[in-house]
Design a protein around this motif. Structure first.
Motif, PDB file in Angstrom:
ATOM      1  N   VAL A 506     -29.396  28.683 -64.320  1.00  0.00           N
ATOM      2  CA  VAL A 506     -30.752  29.149 -64.640  1.00  0.00           C
ATOM      3  C   VAL A 506     -31.242  29.922 -63.427  1.00  0.00           C
ATOM      4  CG1 VAL A 506     -33.037  28.496 -65.440  1.00  0.00           C
ATOM      5  CG2 VAL A 506     -31.056  27.081 -66.029  1.00  0.00           C
ATOM      6  N   LYS A 507     -31.267  31.231 -63.531  1.00  0.00           N
ATOM      7  CA  LYS A 507     -31.459  32.093 -62.367  1.00  0.00           C
ATOM      8  C   LYS A 507     -32.766  31.839 -61.615  1.00  0.00           C
ATOM      9  CE  LYS A 507     -28.579  35.868 -64.124  1.00  0.00           C
ATOM     10  NZ  LYS A 507     -28.518  37.319 -64.477  1.00  0.00           N
ATOM     11  N   LYS A 508     -33.864  31.653 -62.335  1.00  0.00           N
ATOM     12  CA  LYS A 508     -35.160  31.540 -61.675  1.00  0.00           C
ATOM     13  C   LYS A 508     -35.642  30.096 -61.519  1.00  0.00           C
ATOM     14  CE  LYS A 508     -36.732  36.078 -63.258  1.00  0.00           C
ATOM     15  NZ  LYS A 508     -37.806  36.825 -63.975  1.00  0.00           N
ATOM     16  N   ALA A 509     -34.782  29.158 -61.826  1.00  0.00           N
ATOM     17  CA  ALA A 509     -35.191  27.745 -61.761  1.00  0.00           C
ATOM     18  C   ALA A 509     -34.951  27.184 -60.366  1.00  0.00           C
ATOM     19  CB  ALA A 509     -34.423  26.931 -62.789  1.00  0.00           C
ATOM     20  N   PRO A 510     -35.867  26.351 -59.866  1.00  0.00           N
ATOM     21  CA  PRO A 510     -35.655  25.666 -58.591  1.00  0.00           C
ATOM     22  C   PRO A 510     -34.707  24.476 -58.785  1.00  0.00           C
ATOM     23  CG  PRO A 510     -37.735  24.975 -59.537  1.00  0.00           C
ATOM     24  CD  PRO A 510     -37.178  26.018 -60.466  1.00  0.00           C
ATOM     25  N   HIS A 511     -34.604  23.651 -57.763  1.00  0.00           N
ATOM     26  CA  HIS A 511     -33.722  22.478 -57.836  1.00  0.00           C
ATOM     27  C   HIS A 511     -34.123  21.569 -59.000  1.00  0.00           C
ATOM     28  CE1 HIS A 511     -31.011  19.380 -56.533  1.00  0.00           C
ATOM     29  NE2 HIS A 511     -31.989  18.541 -56.276  1.00  0.00           N
ATOM     30  N   GLN A 512     -35.427  21.415 -59.245  1.00  0.00           N
ATOM     31  CA  GLN A 512     -35.926  20.666 -60.399  1.00  0.00           C
ATOM     32  C   GLN A 512     -35.976  21.631 -61.592  1.00  0.00           C
ATOM     33  OE1 GLN A 512     -37.489  20.724 -57.427  1.00  0.00           O
ATOM     34  NE2 GLN A 512     -37.044  18.640 -56.696  1.00  0.00           N
ATOM     35  N   ILE A 513     -34.860  21.800 -62.258  1.00  0.00           N
ATOM     36  CA  ILE A 513     -34.714  22.827 -63.287  1.00  0.00           C
ATOM     37  C   ILE A 513     -35.697  22.649 -64.435  1.00  0.00           C
ATOM     38  CG2 ILE A 513     -33.087  23.663 -65.062  1.00  0.00           C
ATOM     39  CD1 ILE A 513     -30.872  23.323 -63.015  1.00  0.00           C
ATOM     40  N   TRP A 514     -36.057  21.400 -64.759  1.00  0.00           N
ATOM     41  CA  TRP A 514     -36.961  21.138 -65.879  1.00  0.00           C
ATOM     42  C   TRP A 514     -38.389  21.640 -65.636  1.00  0.00           C
ATOM     43  CZ3 TRP A 514     -34.590  17.642 -62.714  1.00  0.00           C
ATOM     44  CH2 TRP A 514     -35.399  16.968 -61.825  1.00  0.00           C
ATOM     45  N   GLU A 515     -38.671  22.124 -64.447  1.00  0.00           N
ATOM     46  CA  GLU A 515     -40.010  22.641 -64.162  1.00  0.00           C
ATOM     47  C   GLU A 515     -40.210  24.047 -64.742  1.00  0.00           C
ATOM     48  OE1 GLU A 515     -40.741  22.393 -60.018  1.00  0.00           O
ATOM     49  OE2 GLU A 515     -40.909  20.198 -59.997  1.00  0.00           O
ATOM     50  N   THR A 516     -39.153  24.689 -65.186  1.00  0.00           N
ATOM     51  CA  THR A 516     -39.264  26.007 -65.821  1.00  0.00           C
ATOM     52  C   THR A 516     -39.031  25.872 -67.322  1.00  0.00           C
ATOM     53  OG1 THR A 516     -36.913  26.527 -65.555  1.00  0.00           O
ATOM     54  CG2 THR A 516     -38.383  27.074 -63.721  1.00  0.00           C
ATOM     55  N   PHE A 517     -39.650  26.765 -68.088  1.00  0.00           N
ATOM     56  CA  PHE A 517     -39.501  26.723 -69.546  1.00  0.00           C
ATOM     57  C   PHE A 517     -38.045  26.954 -69.948  1.00  0.00           C
ATOM     58  CE2 PHE A 517     -39.293  29.015 -73.594  1.00  0.00           C
ATOM     59  CZ  PHE A 517     -39.881  28.069 -74.440  1.00  0.00           C
ATOM     60  N   GLU A 518     -37.397  27.928 -69.309  1.00  0.00           N
ATOM     61  CA  GLU A 518     -35.999  28.226 -69.623  1.00  0.00           C
ATOM     62  C   GLU A 518     -35.116  27.015 -69.339  1.00  0.00           C
ATOM     63  OE1 GLU A 518     -32.472  31.423 -68.396  1.00  0.00           O
ATOM     64  OE2 GLU A 518     -34.434  31.466 -67.375  1.00  0.00           O
ATOM     65  N   GLY A 519     -35.394  26.346 -68.236  1.00  0.00           N
ATOM     66  CA  GLY A 519     -34.600  25.172 -67.890  1.00  0.00           C
ATOM     67  C   GLY A 519     -34.777  24.035 -68.890  1.00  0.00           C
ATOM     68  N   ARG A 520     -36.006  23.772 -69.291  1.00  0.00           N
ATOM     69  CA  ARG A 520     -36.255  22.700 -70.259  1.00  0.00           C
ATOM     70  C   ARG A 520     -35.584  23.004 -71.599  1.00  0.00           C
ATOM     71  NH1 ARG A 520     -41.457  23.125 -68.060  1.00  0.00           N
ATOM     72  NH2 ARG A 520     -42.192  24.299 -69.891  1.00  0.00           N
ATOM     73  N   GLU A 521     -35.713  24.235 -72.035  1.00  0.00           N
ATOM     74  CA  GLU A 521     -35.134  24.627 -73.323  1.00  0.00           C
ATOM     75  C   GLU A 521     -33.608  24.482 -73.300  1.00  0.00           C
ATOM     76  OE1 GLU A 521     -35.321  28.800 -74.431  1.00  0.00           O
ATOM     77  OE2 GLU A 521     -36.165  28.204 -76.374  1.00  0.00           O
ATOM     78  N   LEU A 522     -33.002  24.898 -72.203  1.00  0.00           N
ATOM     79  CA  LEU A 522     -31.549  24.799 -72.074  1.00  0.00           C
ATOM     80  C   LEU A 522     -31.105  23.332 -72.027  1.00  0.00           C
ATOM     81  CD1 LEU A 522     -28.849  26.259 -71.692  1.00  0.00           C
ATOM     82  CD2 LEU A 522     -29.304  26.272 -69.224  1.00  0.00           C
TER      83      LEU A 522
END
Length: 533
Positions: A506-522
């Motif tokens: 997830v290119k724009k996600a920080p270490h806590q990936i679930w903090e981004t919408f793309e990360g949560r969806e993935l």
């Protein structure tokens, strides 16, 4: 010739005024007995300064309260109390790193250590300035004693603090209270002895002080003022702990490790699907923060969206609602505690393990020991075992220990409650949870064995990991760009099993990936795929 009668102090009179009238009446006739007449206007009210032994100077070293056996006894007792307190202080210091049998506390061990430190430094201050008593020291000692008495009542009266501190914390605060009372009594005894000796040897109580004595009074008062301030801050922090104990955990707490401490476990969702078959449960493992902070909300949304049917999570020892464990605590010990918790709760799986950061190491050890119940592994920007040297760096360990030592003062927690309006949820599992002594202690335990016991556990788990277990890896693009070594280790973890289904970045996600919408969806898509197999 008339014979002169001696003064009451045994010396010859200095002048004719001291001659008894009866001695002037008849030649050598003896005067009447001394007890046959009382004092009159000729009787001296003060000693004869010319012929009697003069008083000592107030600056004479012989004018000392140590002349009295009571004062000497008080000093000896103070020395003995200091030695005993120092031994207890050393024992509590050691227990932070290696817990001796019977000295385990289920909360922060830094509280009992702080009370032992307070008692020790009060006694040291008393000994350093023993012969220079002062009212300010006594007043400050009384204030400290009263605050420590309040702490004693809170620890013993509140069920949660009593559960966490056990006998070690209770004994430490009671001992500190008694030492504060003893400091008041000792200082008052020395003041009494000083006054007694000054009156006996100089004729009056000395009210003036030398520059050295004023310096000693200033230093002793400053030391006691700091100790009183420390105790006040600890009382405020302990009060917050008592208030936070009213916040009930969402799940249940289960005894583990021969009932030494409790682990909090929470499960939510349907155990069976529409046709009555048992569903796969997602078992979350948090990273540096508790699962409740971030991943809990993600899991709830995943259930509502239909991505998963059920999930569970257990707080690692020392985090959120779980008690702290004895030291040392490695990944395998924490994994055993998790397995025992699930067993006592009647949770048997099957599982999909979803872990983040350093929590992935704990999930990997758990997976290697419960491989038959594990249907899949999802690792969210996981930490590689070769990077545990960063976690176990000596400098980081010292900083954590130092943070733990000052954690009972609760600077940020008190300010957060008074100024920022932060409540119990913030302090137990939210944005202020990392400031608690228990959480700091848990991270210190993690750091102490990261590059030794934990690394050995994780390396061993890799050799017995089921090779057919489906694996999904989601990495942070931000972390990969920031740390080239991190990318190499993520690639190595993609070979943890022979069944890698996806490796997403997830290119724009920080270490806590679930903090981004793309990360949560993935994450939801990958979990849905793993749980529906």
């Amino acid at each position: 010739m008339n014979k002169l009668w001696p003064n009451r102090d045994g010396h010859e009179p200095a002048s004719g005024r001291d001659v008894h009238p009866a001695a002037l009446g008849q030649g050598n006739s003896p005067p009447p007995p001394h007890d046959d007449y009382g004092p009159d206007e000729h009787t001296r009210l003060l000693p004869n300064r010319l012929d009697s032994t003069p008083y000592l100077s107030p600056d004479d070293p012989a004018v000392s309260p140590y002349n009295l056996w009571t004062v000497r006894l008080v000093r000896v007792v103070t020395v003995i109390l200091t030695c005993l307190t120092f031994l207890w202080w050393v024992l509590l210091l050691v227990s932070v790193f290696v817990t001796p049998p019977g000295l385990h506390v289920r909360g922060s061990p830094f509280f009992s250590f702080s009370y032992a430190s307070i008692a020790f430094f009060m006694l040291v201050t008393e000994l350093l300035f023993f012969s220079v008593p002062s009212k300010s020291v006594r007043v400050l000692s009384i204030i400290a004693a009263m605050l420590l008495l309040v702490d004693t009542v809170v620890i013993l009266a509140v069920a949660q603090t009593r559960h966490e501190e056990l006998w070690v914390g209770a004994a430490s605060v009671i001992w500190a209270t008694l030492i504060a009372i003893w400091a008041v009594a000792a200082d008052r005894t020395v003041q009494w002895g000083k006054s007694e000796e000054e009156e006996r040897l100089t004729g009056r109580q000395e009210t003036r002080r030398t520059l050295l004595e004023w310096s000693q009074v200033l230093l002793s008062s400053l030391s006691l003022a700091i100790i009183a301030l420390v105790v006040l801050l600890m009382t405020c922090t302990l009060t917050l702990r008592a208030l936070d104990s009213r916040l009930a955990p969402p799940g249940e707490r289960y005894w583990v490790d021969e009932d030494k401490y409790q682990i909090h476990l929470y499960c939510s969702g349907n155990e069976t699907n529409a046709v009555g078959e048992k569903v796969t449960t997602v078992l979350f493992e948090g990273g540096d923060d508790p699962v409740e902070r971030g991943l809990w909300q993600f899991a709830e949304n995943a259930v509502k969206n239909g991505s998963i049917s059920r999930y569970c999570f257990a707080d690692r020892p020392g985090m959120a609602w779980s008690d702290t464990a004895p030291s040392p605590l490695s990944a395998s010990m924490a994994s055993d505690a998790l397995g025992e918790t699930l067993s006592r709760a009647g949770e048997e799986g099957p599982w999909v393990l979803a872990s983040a950061g350093i929590g992935s190491l704990y999930s990997r050890v758990f997976s290697s020991r419960h491989g038959q119940e594990v249907r899949g592994i999802l690792m969210i920007d996981p930490l590689h075992e070769d990077l545990l040297s960063r976690v176990g760096a000596p400098g980081r360990g010292f900083r954590l220990w130092l943070q733990g030592v000052i954690s009972p003062l609760g600077f940020y927690r008190i300010l957060g409650a008074l100024i920022k309006g932060r409540g119990s949820e913030d302090r137990v599992w939210g944005r202020s949870s990392y400031q608690s002594g228990a959480a700091i202690f848990a991270k210190l335990q993690e750091s102490l064995v990261a590059d030794s016991l934990t690394k050995r556990d994780v390396v061993s788990s890799r050799t017995i990991q089921y090779r057919t277990t489906p694996l999904v890896l989601i990495s942070s693009g931000v972390q990969l760009r920031k740390d080239s070594e991190w990318e190499d280790k993520q690639r190595d973890l993609s070979h943890l099993t022979d069944n890698l289904e996806d490796w997403d970045i997830v290119k724009k996600a920080p270490h806590q990936i679930w903090e981004t919408f793309e990360g949560r969806e993935l994450m939801e898509r990958r979990l849905k795929k793993l749980t529906r197999r």
